[in-house]
Design an enzyme around this catalytic site. Structure first.
Site, PDB file in Angstrom:
ATOM      1  N   GLY A 205     -18.344  -3.952 -10.283  1.00  0.00           N
ATOM      2  CA  GLY A 205     -17.542  -4.448  -9.167  1.00  0.00           C
ATOM      3  C   GLY A 205     -17.467  -3.402  -8.065  1.00  0.00           C
TER       4      GLY A 205
ATOM      5  N   SER B 246       0.810  -1.226   0.000  1.00  0.00           N
ATOM      6  CA  SER B 246       0.000   0.000   0.000  1.00  0.00           C
ATOM      7  C   SER B 246       0.842   1.274   0.000  1.00  0.00           C
ATOM      8  CB  SER B 246      -0.904   0.006   1.233  1.00  0.00           C
ATOM      9  OG  SER B 246      -1.518   1.273   1.344  1.00  0.00           O
TER      10      SER B 246
ATOM     11  N   LYS C 266     -13.710  -4.744   3.860  1.00  0.00           N
ATOM     12  CA  LYS C 266     -14.579  -3.563   3.727  1.00  0.00           C
ATOM     13  C   LYS C 266     -16.036  -3.851   4.081  1.00  0.00           C
ATOM     14  CE  LYS C 266     -12.073  -1.587  -0.194  1.00  0.00           C
ATOM     15  NZ  LYS C 266     -12.264  -0.943  -1.502  1.00  0.00           N
TER      16      LYS C 266
HETATM   17  P1  NAD Z   1     -13.800  -5.895  -9.182  1.00  0.00           P
HETATM   18  O1  NAD Z   1     -13.104  -7.219  -9.264  1.00  0.00           O
HETATM   19  O2  NAD Z   1     -14.622  -5.593  -7.995  1.00  0.00           O
HETATM   20  O3  NAD Z   1     -14.726  -5.733 -10.502  1.00  0.00           O
HETATM   21  C1  NAD Z   1     -14.282  -6.169 -11.758  1.00  0.00           C
HETATM   22  C2  NAD Z   1     -15.197  -5.654 -12.852  1.00  0.00           C
HETATM   23  O4  NAD Z   1     -14.612  -5.983 -14.114  1.00  0.00           O
HETATM   24  C3  NAD Z   1     -16.590  -6.288 -12.831  1.00  0.00           C
HETATM   25  O5  NAD Z   1     -17.546  -5.348 -13.253  1.00  0.00           O
HETATM   26  C4  NAD Z   1     -16.438  -7.393 -13.854  1.00  0.00           C
HETATM   27  O6  NAD Z   1     -17.687  -7.806 -14.409  1.00  0.00           O
HETATM   28  C5  NAD Z   1     -15.597  -6.703 -14.895  1.00  0.00           C
HETATM   29  N1  NAD Z   1     -14.942  -7.638 -15.808  1.00  0.00           N
HETATM   30  C6  NAD Z   1     -14.138  -8.687 -15.488  1.00  0.00           C
HETATM   31  N2  NAD Z   1     -13.763  -9.340 -16.608  1.00  0.00           N
HETATM   32  C7  NAD Z   1     -14.346  -8.686 -17.649  1.00  0.00           C
HETATM   33  C8  NAD Z   1     -14.348  -8.886 -19.063  1.00  0.00           C
HETATM   34  N3  NAD Z   1     -13.681  -9.900 -19.631  1.00  0.00           N
HETATM   35  N4  NAD Z   1     -15.048  -8.009 -19.816  1.00  0.00           N
HETATM   36  C9  NAD Z   1     -15.730  -6.993 -19.267  1.00  0.00           C
HETATM   37  N5  NAD Z   1     -15.791  -6.766 -17.938  1.00  0.00           N
HETATM   38  C10 NAD Z   1     -15.088  -7.598 -17.146  1.00  0.00           C
HETATM   39  O7  NAD Z   1     -12.655  -4.804  -9.385  1.00  0.00           O
HETATM   40  P2  NAD Z   1     -12.598  -3.298  -8.829  1.00  0.00           P
HETATM   41  O8  NAD Z   1     -11.870  -3.311  -7.564  1.00  0.00           O
HETATM   42  O9  NAD Z   1     -13.936  -2.689  -8.902  1.00  0.00           O
HETATM   43  O10 NAD Z   1     -11.640  -2.628  -9.927  1.00  0.00           O
HETATM   44  C11 NAD Z   1     -12.131  -2.330 -11.221  1.00  0.00           C
HETATM   45  C12 NAD Z   1     -11.204  -1.350 -11.898  1.00  0.00           C
HETATM   46  O11 NAD Z   1     -11.203  -0.108 -11.177  1.00  0.00           O
HETATM   47  C13 NAD Z   1      -9.746  -1.815 -11.911  1.00  0.00           C
HETATM   48  O12 NAD Z   1      -9.209  -1.527 -13.160  1.00  0.00           O
HETATM   49  C14 NAD Z   1      -9.065  -0.986 -10.841  1.00  0.00           C
HETATM   50  O13 NAD Z   1      -7.712  -0.702 -11.162  1.00  0.00           O
HETATM   51  C15 NAD Z   1      -9.878   0.287 -10.908  1.00  0.00           C
HETATM   52  N6  NAD Z   1      -9.878   1.043  -9.632  1.00  0.00           N
HETATM   53  C16 NAD Z   1      -9.420   2.307  -9.689  1.00  0.00           C
HETATM   54  C17 NAD Z   1      -9.409   3.069  -8.545  1.00  0.00           C
HETATM   55  C18 NAD Z   1      -8.893   4.467  -8.627  1.00  0.00           C
HETATM   56  O14 NAD Z   1      -8.798   5.108  -7.581  1.00  0.00           O
HETATM   57  N7  NAD Z   1      -8.588   4.973  -9.812  1.00  0.00           N
HETATM   58  C19 NAD Z   1      -9.897   2.550  -7.342  1.00  0.00           C
HETATM   59  C20 NAD Z   1     -10.373   1.223  -7.328  1.00  0.00           C
HETATM   60  C21 NAD Z   1     -10.349   0.487  -8.493  1.00  0.00           C
END
Ligand code: NAD
Length: 291
Positions: free
Chosen positions: A135, A22, A73
């Site tokens: 997600g 982290s 969480k």
């Molecule tokens: P998560 O595992 O909770 O959700 C994953 C999502 O991706 C789901 O909606 C799933 O259906 C989708 N997915 C998976 N495989 C797929 C495919 N082949 N085609 C289409 N959709 C697909 O993950 P998360 O923690 O919500 O993270 C999601 C994204 O958000 C990541 O890229 C992460 O880096 C980004 N994120 C960014 C920040 C930020 O502060 N910028 C914070 C958290 C997460």
């Protein structure tokens, strides 16, 4: 750091597993030192089963605030004393603030996302938004958009376990945010997706597509991009995804995921200490460390 720690130093921290990677301790400790605030922030590797003891410990040690990360969480939201409106709808919290022994849980991914749009000159009020994904990050964004007055949130997701979650979010938002129309569609329905993108103001990718190792993937064909469309990505690694690069080429306002990450940190800091985080100074410090 050792010069800063005294008998009065207050403790803050991150709880979850894994936490070793982290960036939060470095960012918050830099900010405390910069602002002359007598706190130290550490990361604690704990699992879901240990969370009831964690909550007791936070109160016992009178920790001012901190963060919960995966997989803690959801259980954290059950254990704190009260929740912010977004954390209550989502049933998860990534931030806690301790006011005299009362723990309030917040979820700030969505707040950071919306704040970053606003800083880029894109208010969400009355906007039609298409969000790809359902997600953790996506759900926080759906809820914050609805709480902040978006007119429409059209969720598209593949038919995996997150699809059902999106339907649950839609039901909750239908009760809590009457002025926002939330719909859920299959991402495989290309016609519906095209129509929704053509009619929206803001398109958001909140899936893992575009992120390493899927950096060659984009979920929306670039022929749908038009100059008055705002395209935002939550993915921050790479800093500019294929979708963001194609949106820039098409002349759209394109907003990558780094700003969301930074704004989330800044929102958390404000919740902890009631001050604006010295984000620019921290970025300069980080850059000087990588030279
Ligand atoms: P998560 O595992 O909770 O959700 C994953 C999502 O991706 C789901 O909606 C799933 O259906 C989708 N997915 C998976 N495989 C797929 C495919 N082949 N085609 C289409 N959709 C697909 O993950 P998360 O923690 O919500 O993270 C999601 C994204 O958000 C990541 O890229 C992460 O880096 C980004 N994120 C960014 C920040 C930020 O502060 N910028 C914070 C958290 C997460």
């Amino acid at each position: 750091m050792e010069k800063r720690i005294s008998g009065h130093t207050g403790l803050m921290g991150l709880f979850g597993t894994p936490v070793g990677h982290s960036g939060s301790p470095a960012m918050y400790n830099f900010s405390f030192q910069h602002d002359g605030l007598d706190y130290a922030y550490l990361a604690f590797d704990v699992n879901v089963e240990q969370m009831p003891k964690v909550i007791e410990t936070i109160k016992l040690l009178n920790m001012r605030g901190g963060n919960f990360t995966m997989p803690c969480k959801n259980i954290a939201a059950e254990l704190v004393d009260q929740l912010s409106p977004a954390a209550e709808i989502i049933g998860a919290c990534n931030v806690f603030v301790n006011d005299g022994g009362v723990l309030t849980g917040h979820i700030t991914d969505g707040v950071g996302f919306v704040k970053n749009l606003e800083l880029n000159g894109v208010p969400v009020k009355d906007k039609k938004v298409v969000v790809l994904g359902a997600g953790g990050a996506a759900t926080a964004i759906h809820v914050q958009l609805a709480l902040d007055g978006a007119k429409e949130v059209k969720i598209f997701n593949i038919k995996d376990e997150f699809y059902e979650r999106a339907e649950g979010t839609r039901e909750k938002l239908a009760e809590k945010c009457l002025d926002c129309l939330v719909t859920v569609e299959d991402l495989a329905d290309k016609e519906k997706l095209e129509e929704a993108v053509r009619n929206c103001d803001i398109l958001v990718n909140a899936t893992i597509m575009g992120m390493k190792p899927h950096e060659d993937v984009t979920l929306v064909d670039k022929s749908l991009f038009r100059r008055d469309l705002v395209v935002a990505d939550t993915v921050y690694s790479p800093e500019k995804t294929k979708m963001i690069l194609e949106a820039e080429e098409a002349g759209c306002k394109a907003i990558g995921g780094v700003g969301m990450l930074q704004q989330q940190g800044a929102v958390n800091y404000e919740l902890f200490v009631g001050k604006k985080m010295p984000l620019e100074e921290y970025q300069k410090f980080q850059a000087s460390q990588t030279k």
